[in-house]
Design a protein around this motif. Structure first.
Motif, PDB file in Angstrom:
ATOM      1  N   ILE A 139      30.843  53.953  38.630  1.00 34.50           N
ATOM      2  CA  ILE A 139      31.423  54.973  37.756  1.00 34.50           C
ATOM      3  C   ILE A 139      32.322  54.278  36.738  1.00 34.50           C
ATOM      4  O   ILE A 139      33.224  53.528  37.099  1.00 34.50           O
ATOM      5  CB  ILE A 139      32.249  55.986  38.568  1.00 34.50           C
ATOM      6  N   LEU A 140      32.071  54.499  35.474  1.00 35.82           N
ATOM      7  CA  LEU A 140      32.790  53.878  34.358  1.00 35.82           C
ATOM      8  C   LEU A 140      32.491  52.394  34.205  1.00 35.82           C
ATOM      9  O   LEU A 140      32.558  51.845  33.107  1.00 35.82           O
ATOM     10  CB  LEU A 140      34.318  54.058  34.487  1.00 35.82           C
ATOM     11  N   VAL A 141      32.210  51.715  35.307  1.00 37.50           N
ATOM     12  CA  VAL A 141      31.954  50.268  35.295  1.00 37.50           C
ATOM     13  C   VAL A 141      30.665  49.991  36.061  1.00 37.50           C
ATOM     14  O   VAL A 141      30.234  50.812  36.872  1.00 37.50           O
ATOM     15  CB  VAL A 141      33.115  49.493  35.965  1.00 37.50           C
ATOM     16  N   PRO A 142      30.026  48.829  35.808  1.00 39.35           N
ATOM     17  CA  PRO A 142      28.832  48.487  36.596  1.00 39.35           C
ATOM     18  C   PRO A 142      29.194  48.352  38.080  1.00 39.35           C
ATOM     19  O   PRO A 142      30.284  47.896  38.422  1.00 39.35           O
ATOM     20  CB  PRO A 142      28.395  47.139  36.012  1.00 39.35           C
ATOM     21  N   ARG A 143      28.285  48.752  38.943  1.00 39.34           N
ATOM     22  CA  ARG A 143      28.545  48.662  40.381  1.00 39.34           C
ATOM     23  C   ARG A 143      28.735  47.209  40.785  1.00 39.34           C
ATOM     24  O   ARG A 143      27.951  46.336  40.413  1.00 39.34           O
ATOM     25  CB  ARG A 143      27.375  49.274  41.159  1.00 39.34           C
ATOM     26  N   ASP A 144      29.798  46.945  41.529  1.00 35.86           N
ATOM     27  CA  ASP A 144      30.132  45.586  41.952  1.00 35.86           C
ATOM     28  C   ASP A 144      30.908  45.691  43.260  1.00 35.86           C
ATOM     29  O   ASP A 144      32.099  46.000  43.270  1.00 35.86           O
ATOM     30  CB  ASP A 144      30.969  44.884  40.879  1.00 35.86           C
ATOM     31  N   VAL A 145      30.226  45.453  44.380  1.00 32.04           N
ATOM     32  CA  VAL A 145      30.843  45.624  45.696  1.00 32.04           C
ATOM     33  C   VAL A 145      32.006  44.656  45.896  1.00 32.04           C
ATOM     34  O   VAL A 145      33.027  45.006  46.491  1.00 32.04           O
ATOM     35  CB  VAL A 145      29.800  45.462  46.814  1.00 32.04           C
TER      36      VAL A 145
END
Length: 306
Positions: free
Chosen positions: A177-183
């Motif tokens: 959300i708002l940013v690329p997914r990055d665990v």
């Protein structure tokens, strides 16, 4: 609704409610460190506490307005004083107005909310920065979403050490959300949020324990965070840790330890409608006696008194 910026609307909060239901607890949503924003109840409490202390003229004007508004069922009295304090640069007044206008359910008030939230955010209020980030991410009746501004204010609050914003940023990275997914980034921000306060630490712990399709479980880490909050004598964490020991979630099942933490939470101040933990239904009298003795010792160790 405060949407993504409050953990109680996440999947993890539904899990907490299920735990609370199993314990017959009336679970009032902790909203990440108590009240996230400076609404009417919090403002009244603040002003009642400040009544016995010397305060600035702007603060006094704000509090005069808040207390007048509290006594007026129409909630119209006191508005002039609150607005004047906000115009004079009193950050709490600007934050109060921003929240009040945003949650008024009057569409036209959204523009007023943005005005006051921006003022409070620029004065350095992390809660205002966080709520403004949410407003920018969704847009208003007259404006489209502005993701760049939303991220700017979210990072401003998170980089400043505000646990609520750090948890929100972690959630955004976990779910794209708002940013690329990055665990990895999600985990980093969740861990930072956990250090902010015990309420946030407890909710972040439950997020790690529950996980979801976008954010992998790390039950061991979640239990460590929950145990840390429990050892700091934070009653909600003690209740959830009790439930983990009762069900054997992330720890070896241990009814005595489960009962002990439940009893410590009651002594610490958790408001429970029952004086008996669910664990005791499956315990022997000797186990119950052991748990009660351990609870007395643990409570004293954690800073309580007999």
């Amino acid at each position: 609704m405060k949407a993504r910026i409050v953990i109680k609307h996440h999947k993890v909060w539904r899990q907490i409610l299920r735990v609370a239901a199993a314990l017959s607890i009336s679970a009032s949503a902790p909203c990440l460190a108590g009240s996230v924003f400076f609404g009417q109840p919090e403002a009244v409490d603040f002003c009642q506490q400040r009544a016995t202390t010397d305060s600035s003229s702007a603060e006094k004007q704000f509090c005069d307005g808040v207390l007048a508004k509290e006594k007026d069922y129409t909630r119209t009295k006191g508005n002039k004083e609150i607005h004047q304090a906000a115009d004079d640069g009193y950050v709490y007044a600007a934050l109060y107005l921003g929240e009040d206008y945003y949650y008024s359910n009057i569409p036209a008030d959204q523009e007023k909310a943005v005005y006051w939230l921006e003022k409070a955010a620029e004065l350095g209020s992390p809660p205002a920065q966080l709520l403004l980030s949410h407003v920018m991410s969704t847009g208003t009746i007259k404006t489209r979403p502005d993701i760049e501004k939303a991220l700017y204010w979210l990072h401003k609050a998170a980089d400043g050490g505000f646990g609520n914003a750090q948890a929100a940023l972690g959630y955004d990275y976990a779910h794209g959300i708002l940013v690329p997914r990055d665990v990895a980034e999600a985990t980093k921000w969740y861990d930072r949020a956990a250090k902010a306060d015990r309420d946030t630490e407890t909710l972040v712990a439950m997020d790690f324990i529950v996980g979801d399709t976008d954010f992998p479980k790390d039950v061991k880490h979640g239990v460590e965070l929950l145990a840390d909050a429990a050892q700091a004598n934070y009653a909600p964490a003690q209740i959830y840790l009790s439930e983990l020991y009762r069900t054997g979630t992330g720890v070896a099942p241990d009814l005595v330890t489960a009962d002990m933490w439940f009893l410590v939470a009651m002594k610490t101040g958790q408001d429970l409608p029952t004086q008996t933990s669910p664990a005791e239904a499956a315990m022997t009298q000797s186990q119950i006696a052991e748990a009660h003795a351990l609870a007395e010792t643990k409570y004293v160790q954690l800073g309580g008194s007999k």
